[in-house]
Design a protein around this motif. Sequence first.
Motif, PDB file in Angstrom:
ATOM      1  N   GLU A   1     -23.735  54.600  11.384  1.00  0.00           N
ATOM      2  CA  GLU A   1     -24.451  55.078  10.197  1.00  0.00           C
ATOM      3  C   GLU A   1     -25.947  55.151  10.477  1.00  0.00           C
ATOM      4  OE1 GLU A   1     -24.022  53.544   5.808  1.00  0.00           O
ATOM      5  OE2 GLU A   1     -25.347  52.171   6.881  1.00  0.00           O
ATOM      6  N   ARG A   2     -26.445  54.144  11.144  1.00  0.00           N
ATOM      7  CA  ARG A   2     -27.878  54.087  11.431  1.00  0.00           C
ATOM      8  C   ARG A   2     -28.270  55.187  12.418  1.00  0.00           C
ATOM      9  NH1 ARG A   2     -30.860  48.324  12.614  1.00  0.00           N
ATOM     10  NH2 ARG A   2     -32.974  49.141  12.813  1.00  0.00           N
TER      11      ARG A   2
ATOM     12  N   ASP B   1     -39.179  69.668   1.795  1.00  0.00           N
ATOM     13  CA  ASP B   1     -40.113  68.562   2.061  1.00  0.00           C
ATOM     14  C   ASP B   1     -40.912  68.824   3.324  1.00  0.00           C
ATOM     15  OD1 ASP B   1     -39.371  67.209  -0.163  1.00  0.00           O
ATOM     16  OD2 ASP B   1     -38.145  65.707   0.859  1.00  0.00           O
TER      17      ASP B   1
ATOM     18  N   GLY C   1     -26.855  58.735  10.401  1.00  0.00           N
ATOM     19  CA  GLY C   1     -27.198  58.976   9.004  1.00  0.00           C
ATOM     20  C   GLY C   1     -25.992  59.237   8.117  1.00  0.00           C
TER      21      GLY C   1
ATOM     22  N   GLN D   1     -41.265  59.831   6.640  1.00  0.00           N
ATOM     23  CA  GLN D   1     -41.771  60.118   5.298  1.00  0.00           C
ATOM     24  C   GLN D   1     -40.606  60.326   4.321  1.00  0.00           C
ATOM     25  OE1 GLN D   1     -44.896  62.918   5.811  1.00  0.00           O
ATOM     26  NE2 GLN D   1     -45.270  63.119   3.617  1.00  0.00           N
ATOM     27  N   VAL D   2     -40.725  59.759   3.138  1.00  0.00           N
ATOM     28  CA  VAL D   2     -39.639  59.856   2.155  1.00  0.00           C
ATOM     29  C   VAL D   2     -39.669  61.226   1.472  1.00  0.00           C
ATOM     30  CG1 VAL D   2     -39.545  57.381   1.731  1.00  0.00           C
ATOM     31  CG2 VAL D   2     -41.062  58.805   0.346  1.00  0.00           C
ATOM     32  N   PRO D   3     -38.555  61.633   0.878  1.00  0.00           N
ATOM     33  CA  PRO D   3     -38.517  62.944   0.227  1.00  0.00           C
ATOM     34  C   PRO D   3     -39.455  63.012  -0.972  1.00  0.00           C
ATOM     35  CG  PRO D   3     -36.352  61.870   0.129  1.00  0.00           C
ATOM     36  CD  PRO D   3     -37.270  60.939   0.831  1.00  0.00           C
ATOM     37  N   ALA D   4     -39.915  64.220  -1.243  1.00  0.00           N
ATOM     38  CA  ALA D   4     -40.794  64.413  -2.388  1.00  0.00           C
ATOM     39  C   ALA D   4     -40.059  64.028  -3.680  1.00  0.00           C
ATOM     40  CB  ALA D   4     -41.250  65.869  -2.445  1.00  0.00           C
ATOM     41  N   ASP D   5     -38.807  64.413  -3.754  1.00  0.00           N
ATOM     42  CA  ASP D   5     -38.011  64.051  -4.920  1.00  0.00           C
ATOM     43  C   ASP D   5     -37.318  62.721  -4.631  1.00  0.00           C
ATOM     44  OD1 ASP D   5     -36.274  63.711  -6.995  1.00  0.00           O
ATOM     45  OD2 ASP D   5     -35.532  65.783  -6.991  1.00  0.00           O
TER      46      ASP D   5
ATOM     47  N   THR E   1     -29.121  58.086   4.637  1.00  0.00           N
ATOM     48  CA  THR E   1     -30.474  58.629   4.684  1.00  0.00           C
ATOM     49  C   THR E   1     -31.501  57.515   4.567  1.00  0.00           C
ATOM     50  OG1 THR E   1     -29.616  60.600   3.608  1.00  0.00           O
ATOM     51  CG2 THR E   1     -32.012  60.312   3.602  1.00  0.00           C
TER      52      THR E   1
ATOM     53  N   ASP F   1     -35.481  52.989   9.279  1.00  0.00           N
ATOM     54  CA  ASP F   1     -35.412  52.724  10.702  1.00  0.00           C
ATOM     55  C   ASP F   1     -36.546  53.422  11.447  1.00  0.00           C
ATOM     56  OD1 ASP F   1     -34.282  51.647  12.912  1.00  0.00           O
ATOM     57  OD2 ASP F   1     -32.766  53.199  13.183  1.00  0.00           O
ATOM     58  N   ARG F   2     -36.834  54.654  11.074  1.00  0.00           N
ATOM     59  CA  ARG F   2     -37.813  55.447  11.813  1.00  0.00           C
ATOM     60  C   ARG F   2     -39.185  55.464  11.177  1.00  0.00           C
ATOM     61  NH1 ARG F   2     -34.432  60.904  12.066  1.00  0.00           N
ATOM     62  NH2 ARG F   2     -32.564  60.130  13.079  1.00  0.00           N
TER      63      ARG F   2
ATOM     64  N   ARG G   1     -44.968  69.558   3.688  1.00  0.00           N
ATOM     65  CA  ARG G   1     -45.798  68.776   4.596  1.00  0.00           C
ATOM     66  C   ARG G   1     -46.597  69.691   5.527  1.00  0.00           C
ATOM     67  NH1 ARG G   1     -41.351  64.990   6.535  1.00  0.00           N
ATOM     68  NH2 ARG G   1     -40.887  64.627   4.346  1.00  0.00           N
TER      69      ARG G   1
ATOM     70  N   VAL H   1     -31.194  54.335   5.326  1.00  0.00           N
ATOM     71  CA  VAL H   1     -31.223  53.530   6.547  1.00  0.00           C
ATOM     72  C   VAL H   1     -32.025  54.253   7.634  1.00  0.00           C
ATOM     73  CG1 VAL H   1     -29.794  52.688   8.439  1.00  0.00           C
ATOM     74  CG2 VAL H   1     -29.092  52.258   6.097  1.00  0.00           C
ATOM     75  N   GLN H   2     -31.800  55.552   7.772  1.00  0.00           N
ATOM     76  CA  GLN H   2     -32.526  56.289   8.817  1.00  0.00           C
ATOM     77  C   GLN H   2     -34.028  56.391   8.517  1.00  0.00           C
ATOM     78  OE1 GLN H   2     -30.539  60.051   9.716  1.00  0.00           O
ATOM     79  NE2 GLN H   2     -29.673  59.021  11.505  1.00  0.00           N
TER      80      GLN H   2
END
Lengths: 704, 480
Positions: A277-278, A626, A281, B388-392, B378, B384-385, A630, B380-381
């Motif tokens: 999962e990690r 998104d 995703g 940047q989080v989603p706008a919504d 999503t 982990d990295r 950006r 978790v990923q």
Amino acid sequence: MTDGARVATRPGVGSREAATHCPYCALQCGMTLRETDGRIEVLPRQFPTNRGGLCQKGWTAADLLDHPERLTTPLVRDPATGEQRPASWDEALDRIAAGIRTVQTGHGRDAVAVFGGGGLTNEKAYALGKFARVALRTRHIDYNGRWCMSSAAAAGIRAFGVDRGLPFPLADLGRAETLLLVGANPAETMPPLLRHLADQRQRGGRLIVIDPRVTATARQADLHLQPLPGTDLAVANALLHIALTEGWLDRDYVAARTTGFDAVRCTVAGYWPAEVERLSGVPVADLEATARALATAGSAIILTARGAEQHAKGVDTVTAFVNLALALGLPGRPGSGYGCLTGQGNGQGGREHGQKADQLPGYRRIDDPAAREHVARVWGVPADDLPEPGVPAYRLLDSLGTPDGPRALLVFGSNPVVSAPRAARIESRLRDLDLLVVADFLRSETAALADVVLPVAQWAEEDGTMTNLEGRVLRRRALREPPPGVRTDLAVLADLATRLGAPVGFPTDPRAVFTELRRASAGGPADYAGVTWARIDADTGVFWPCPDPDGPDTPRLFADRFPTPSGRARFHPVTHRPAAEEVCADYPLHLTTGRVLAQYQSGTQTRRVAALRRAAPGAFVELHPDLAARLGVTDGEEVRVVSRRGELRAPARVSPTIRPDTVFAPFHWPGAARANSVTNDAVDPISGMPEFKICAVRVERVQS
Amino acid sequence: MNDRVIIVGYGMAGSRLAAELHARGGYQKVTVLGAEPHRAYNRIMLSTLLAGKIAEPDVELAEVAGQGVDVRTGVAVTAIDRAAREVRTDDGDQHGYDHLVLATGSRAVVPPLPGLDPLPERVVPFRTLDDCRRILAAARGARRALVLGGGLLGLEAARGLVARGLDVTVVHPMGHLMERQLDPTAGAVLAGTLAGLGVRTVLAVPATGVAADADGVRLGLADGRSLSADLLVLSCGVRPDTDLAAAAGLTVERGVVVDDRMRSSDRRISAIGDCAQHDGALTGLVTPAWAQARVVAQVLAGDDPLARYRPRPVVTRLKAAGIDLAAMGDATDGPGIGGPVEELTFADPARGTYARLRIRDERLTGAILLGDNPAVGTVVQLFDRGAQVPADRRSLLLGRAFGTVPAAPAASPALMPDAATVCQCNDVSKGALVACWRSGARTVDALSGATRAGTGCGGCRDALAGIADWLGGAEPVATR
């Protein structure tokens, strides 16, 4: 309607018909061509694959027959001007023969190479392989199918002992209680196939799709897993891990029909769902639901396509899904199994009859002494005269014009300037050749670079056979003669063979070529000995293997045994590894490439059809809102996608159907929009498949 | 100079290192000395074994013995002689090394309660395959089980025993379950989920002592209660096994202190996995242990002598039938440092769902997700990295974005714009169908025949029928 085995050609009546198949993808939809007073109509035809359906590509396929850009005279490059100019066939063929002789005299036989295509009929693919081995006596022949099917083919052979895309008829999809599509988007690549999925849904079946994009196919799924590109292998191992921990394995099947499971069991023990999962995703709950749906269904089918296969670990990725299918006891069970969706029209037949660097007709290995002996006898040459294995497509193209590489190349039915990975590099390799020959019916981007271009017949102008994604051999039937000035590929090969002083003849009648192919394939894994044109005509095609003209064909493989020495399927433990190129600060996004509905392959044909051009006028870069926000990119604005190898420019298509860390570009367009300027040329160590489906890029606004 | 490599410990870290070295096809002679008598096994799967879903062979990890790697199980190392560069084993043998890797793991903590020294037969820690066997032996014919400790492993054990049909109670001294990963609300939702699965929880009360005999075991609690059962599973944490390292004079704090290349205070000795302490931290998890094994393999095999271990953030994941929990980062902490914190929460306790996410500077700094949270992968990923989080933000809680989704097919053909594509396969718009109708095609088949709509995948036939109906009804009043 029937299969229309009778070709109703009524000369002098002003109207004629041919019951044939679409020239494009491996679904090979049945269609009837009707010519009335020079006007050609396409009519869909009931056939077990398309069930009367056609997509827009099929409907408009005949638009190219009388297209103004159709090549009807050979072109040769004038040494004085450097431009291509029309020439007679004699001049063109003499120039090729002389060029080949010069190169081979100076640099040896292997200095001439042949590059074929998965769209060629079985007869042409066979003749091309024979031409390379017997007339040119070069070891260098390979084809664009290397970029299409090779990973699934290699995985299939190592697990099952044979590679037939679908080891069961397509209609079985409709009966599967659970159907898992991995990296497959048939809603765009072969739309009429969805009639079988509708069938499946109607019977209450579940459709699960694994794809990093919310494709038209994924939208129809009951469950869509949207992994990070390049993590399918880990997902498959996690599914098997779950099946193992939930006690869902078919242990009797594993014990009776397979070998090597223990090593796989120990390997997948390390792929617990939370870890995958990690990495991918994909939520653990979705992994579990998928494993459950596959394992607890009465029948289940797993299909892979290019999304899973076009990776530097493509063979291992397919193997991971094959392992899953075997552990669940699917292959050989009615309505169940593993298969791959072949892409090109004759991708299946094209890989069986000698276009591959390491293969002879009948899917025989060229390094197998018995196979060499058999085929040499059919060809009437000493087995010792047959060359050794060559190298896979990308390595071959990448070596062209280099000190150790071939100096002359003959291309049939392919357009590597657009379709090769890291295409700019391949383009420069082609320019370094002493002699480039392209046989095509349109002036493709590769033809534009050629020293000699040979105008050849189109699909509606020739007879022959194709082998579709099911391993069903079917008939391509001519509606009319090629236009004046145009010859068939078979005639070209025969002419060249004569000019080169080949020791044996090359028939130009496709029926005669097929008869020879049957003998050459007899006893091989893809045995066509019992397939006759009459037999194909009498029914809806013939499934190989079919060794005996009076015996049955084989719609379904593996019912009792696998064609391996032990009769058992073979597990192979496979482990995840990162993509050849991972994202970094300079190239922070994944690029994945693929198709759109209204275009086909390098677009040489479909970009010239007005209706298709209207539907899909140009390339685009799909990116998430998104990401677009950006980057300050608005929908429709031109952007640049840059990798370490090059860049492509196309308008942005802002869409939430893709992961924010990934962008997508279709690969059908040349020039500035060429997706393959950007793709990675890392290849799978077993299959030679390039990593088309993932590389690291950045996206930039184009300053005006 | 690293020709002879000895790995002490054949658990998940040691076996991984052996496999990594083997995969590199190095020139080293690798010897693995494992104290447990078994092949290497996957500890993560022990709770599944406890639940009875799999058999012992199913937890085995890939075996590398006999492929250039000498694996000896049931052999405990008793001492390290750093000067002589050799280890001594309990079978009286000695093995010289050029490089030694300690992968000795950790041991279950047995709490200092009266009645646990020596451990009674019906009281078992939950750590090793042998522990698992003992628990299963004690569970045979048992009706009731107690689990002392409401951390991750204790809950996994409880879940496994419930699956065996036992009546299970978890006793935890803190106010809520998994207090290191969860906030009190999440702990309460989790307790509710467990109750639904048949696991009772007794919280906020320390145990005071254990009394066991042939008939059962009794756990005394600080509030005066006493709980009876047929067996008691101890899950009170683990402690790195550093005895060998300490006796050999290596620097040991809570674990064997190592640098970025996993080297101890002696350059010829490394430590990986549970027994190692890197940058002040113990890991206790498989993923970092495997990453450490990789670093050591890269250094020893020479393919990357400068490889460095870079810890990744910890994600705690509990996934068993009926339970889905992910916890990471600072979700239980106070305000912390940095820019202002955004808190996203969603709670649906009746259905066991709870989500709490913390965002700082557009990055996810912590999260608790319990129950059905479709975006867990999503989240978790992103965590982990550090992406940047989603706008919504709602998409992180609900699994889909709003406002940016493609327009759903209009409920009524009347509301569909003329340019809308009805048939994707043949690129036919609503406008084209309307025009076709006006020029006389008055049935679905006629529309399809004239425009080719519906002739590809066939998926738009219903939409075509809808448009034909609408046009049929609209016709009389159409005045445009």
